[in-house]
Scaffold this motif. Structure first.
Motif, PDB file in Angstrom:
ATOM      1  N   MET A   1       0.818  -1.353  -0.006  1.00 61.71           N
ATOM      2  CA  MET A   1       0.140   0.046  -0.050  1.00 61.71           C
ATOM      3  C   MET A   1       0.856   1.234  -0.067  1.00 61.71           C
ATOM      4  N   THR A   2       0.579   2.251  -0.907  1.00 64.09           N
ATOM      5  CA  THR A   2       1.405   3.259  -1.045  1.00 64.09           C
ATOM      6  C   THR A   2       0.384   4.638  -0.089  1.00 64.09           C
ATOM      7  N   PRO A   3       1.397   5.866   0.301  1.00 63.06           N
ATOM      8  CA  PRO A   3       0.447   6.818   0.982  1.00 63.06           C
ATOM      9  C   PRO A   3      -0.548   7.523  -0.118  1.00 63.06           C
ATOM     10  N   ALA A   4      -0.445   7.474  -1.228  1.00 65.61           N
ATOM     11  CA  ALA A   4      -1.655   7.744  -2.350  1.00 65.61           C
ATOM     12  C   ALA A   4      -2.573   6.711  -2.377  1.00 65.61           C
ATOM     13  N   GLN A   5      -2.349   5.620  -2.067  1.00 61.61           N
ATOM     14  CA  GLN A   5      -3.568   4.512  -1.993  1.00 61.61           C
ATOM     15  C   GLN A   5      -4.522   4.798  -0.961  1.00 61.61           C
ATOM     16  N   SER A   6      -3.624   5.102   0.367  1.00 63.74           N
ATOM     17  CA  SER A   6      -4.375   5.465   1.659  1.00 63.74           C
ATOM     18  C   SER A   6      -5.335   6.649   1.671  1.00 63.74           C
ATOM     19  N   ARG A   7      -4.525   7.723   0.974  1.00 63.80           N
ATOM     20  CA  ARG A   7      -5.454   8.836   0.717  1.00 63.80           C
ATOM     21  C   ARG A   7      -6.637   8.729  -0.221  1.00 63.80           C
ATOM     22  N   ALA A   8      -6.343   8.141  -1.146  1.00 59.09           N
ATOM     23  CA  ALA A   8      -7.470   7.883  -2.144  1.00 59.09           C
ATOM     24  C   ALA A   8      -8.670   6.995  -1.438  1.00 59.09           C
ATOM     25  N   ALA A   9      -8.122   5.981  -0.622  1.00 60.25           N
ATOM     26  CA  ALA A   9      -9.123   4.948  -0.119  1.00 60.25           C
ATOM     27  C   ALA A   9     -10.144   5.768   1.077  1.00 60.25           C
ATOM     28  N   ARG A  10      -9.322   6.564   1.805  1.00 63.38           N
ATOM     29  CA  ARG A  10     -10.038   7.473   2.679  1.00 63.38           C
ATOM     30  C   ARG A  10     -11.074   8.329   2.022  1.00 63.38           C
ATOM     31  N   GLY A  11     -10.742   8.755   1.010  1.00 70.85           N
ATOM     32  CA  GLY A  11     -11.573   9.789   0.258  1.00 70.85           C
ATOM     33  C   GLY A  11     -12.882   8.984  -0.364  1.00 70.85           C
ATOM     34  N   LEU A  12     -12.661   7.785  -0.594  1.00 69.03           N
ATOM     35  CA  LEU A  12     -13.818   6.866  -1.221  1.00 69.03           C
ATOM     36  C   LEU A  12     -14.801   6.787  -0.193  1.00 69.03           C
ATOM     37  N   ILE A  13     -14.366   6.605   0.940  1.00 65.70           N
ATOM     38  CA  ILE A  13     -15.216   6.291   2.148  1.00 65.70           C
ATOM     39  C   ILE A  13     -15.435   7.622   2.855  1.00 65.70           C
ATOM     40  N   SER A  14     -15.008   8.622   2.749  1.00 66.70           N
ATOM     41  CA  SER A  14     -15.065   9.990   3.440  1.00 66.70           C
ATOM     42  C   SER A  14     -14.681   9.753   5.154  1.00 66.70           C
ATOM     43  N   MET A  15     -13.395   9.066   4.969  1.00 69.12           N
ATOM     44  CA  MET A  15     -12.773   8.921   6.331  1.00 69.12           C
ATOM     45  C   MET A  15     -11.867   9.795   6.657  1.00 69.12           C
ATOM     46  N   THR A  16     -11.935  10.455   7.782  1.00 70.23           N
ATOM     47  CA  THR A  16     -10.724  11.294   8.302  1.00 70.23           C
ATOM     48  C   THR A  16      -9.530  10.690   8.630  1.00 70.23           C
ATOM     49  N   GLN A  17      -8.316  11.496   8.905  1.00 71.94           N
ATOM     50  CA  GLN A  17      -7.243  10.982   9.190  1.00 71.94           C
ATOM     51  C   GLN A  17      -7.333  10.308  10.807  1.00 71.94           C
ATOM     52  N   THR A  18      -8.000  11.174  11.376  1.00 70.57           N
ATOM     53  CA  THR A  18      -8.333  10.970  12.794  1.00 70.57           C
ATOM     54  C   THR A  18      -9.040   9.609  12.877  1.00 70.57           C
ATOM     55  N   GLU A  19     -10.054   9.430  12.232  1.00 76.08           N
ATOM     56  CA  GLU A  19     -11.051   8.385  12.192  1.00 76.08           C
ATOM     57  C   GLU A  19     -10.036   7.075  11.712  1.00 76.08           C
ATOM     58  N   LEU A  20      -9.215   7.632  10.817  1.00 72.27           N
ATOM     59  CA  LEU A  20      -8.413   6.109  10.512  1.00 72.27           C
ATOM     60  C   LEU A  20      -7.257   5.749  11.500  1.00 72.27           C
ATOM     61  N   ALA A  21      -7.096   6.647  12.181  1.00 77.21           N
ATOM     62  CA  ALA A  21      -6.046   6.439  13.250  1.00 77.21           C
ATOM     63  C   ALA A  21      -6.639   5.701  14.377  1.00 77.21           C
ATOM     64  N   LYS A  22      -7.910   6.116  14.781  1.00 78.69           N
ATOM     65  CA  LYS A  22      -8.600   5.561  15.744  1.00 78.69           C
ATOM     66  C   LYS A  22      -8.987   3.886  15.185  1.00 78.69           C
ATOM     67  N   ALA A  23      -9.425   3.657  14.053  1.00 76.36           N
ATOM     68  CA  ALA A  23      -9.684   2.336  13.518  1.00 76.36           C
ATOM     69  C   ALA A  23      -8.831   1.502  13.307  1.00 76.36           C
ATOM     70  N   SER A  24      -7.313   2.161  13.047  1.00 81.72           N
ATOM     71  CA  SER A  24      -6.239   1.020  13.196  1.00 81.72           C
ATOM     72  C   SER A  24      -5.539   1.146  14.406  1.00 81.72           C
ATOM     73  N   ASP A  25      -5.890   1.861  15.329  1.00 81.42           N
ATOM     74  CA  ASP A  25      -5.301   1.718  16.594  1.00 81.42           C
ATOM     75  C   ASP A  25      -3.991   2.196  16.752  1.00 81.42           C
ATOM     76  N   LEU A  26      -3.815   3.236  15.924  1.00 84.75           N
ATOM     77  CA  LEU A  26      -2.378   4.203  15.658  1.00 84.75           C
ATOM     78  C   LEU A  26      -2.504   5.364  15.955  1.00 84.75           C
ATOM     79  N   GLY A  27      -1.556   6.350  16.523  1.00 86.16           N
ATOM     80  CA  GLY A  27      -1.318   7.680  16.801  1.00 86.16           C
ATOM     81  C   GLY A  27      -1.710   8.300  15.274  1.00 86.16           C
ATOM     82  N   GLN A  28      -2.323   9.509  15.582  1.00 78.59           N
ATOM     83  CA  GLN A  28      -2.899  10.077  14.503  1.00 78.59           C
ATOM     84  C   GLN A  28      -1.596  10.681  13.706  1.00 78.59           C
ATOM     85  N   SER A  29      -0.421  10.869  14.219  1.00 76.50           N
ATOM     86  CA  SER A  29       0.841  11.356  13.706  1.00 76.50           C
ATOM     87  C   SER A  29       1.358   9.980  12.858  1.00 76.50           C
ATOM     88  N   THR A  30       1.068   9.163  13.193  1.00 77.23           N
ATOM     89  CA  THR A  30       1.689   8.034  12.078  1.00 77.23           C
ATOM     90  C   THR A  30       0.959   8.027  10.934  1.00 77.23           C
TER      91      THR A  30
END
Length: 75
Positions: A1-30
């Motif tokens: 997975m590339t950073p661009a794929q991650s950004r595009a994937a979030r865009g498809l499902i309207s997920m914020t970076q904060t939501e992704l961090a929580k869903a993946s159990d990672l820090g938002q900075s990661t």
């Protein structure tokens, strides 16, 4: 997975970076650092990000001559 794929994937499902961090159990900075290509994150962190996005309905498309990509899973 590339950073661009991650950004595009979030865009498809309207997920914020904060939501992704929580869903993946990672820090938002990661998540932010990965998507902005500020630093290399661990394989475990990338796997957690990918798993969270897949659980939310995204399918990753492998490099097959046309470029890697993402799409919504069929329901």
């Amino acid at each position: 997975m590339t950073p661009a794929q991650s950004r595009a994937a979030r865009g498809l499902i309207s997920m914020t970076q904060t939501e992704l961090a929580k869903a993946s159990d990672l820090g938002q900075s990661t998540v932010i650092d990965f998507e902005r290509e500020r630093r290399i994150v661990s394989d475990a962190a990338m796997a957690a990000i990918r798993a969270a996005l897949e659980a939310a309905g995204v399918e990753f498309i492998a490099e097959n001559g046309g470029g890697a990509g993402v799409r919504l899973k069929k329901k």
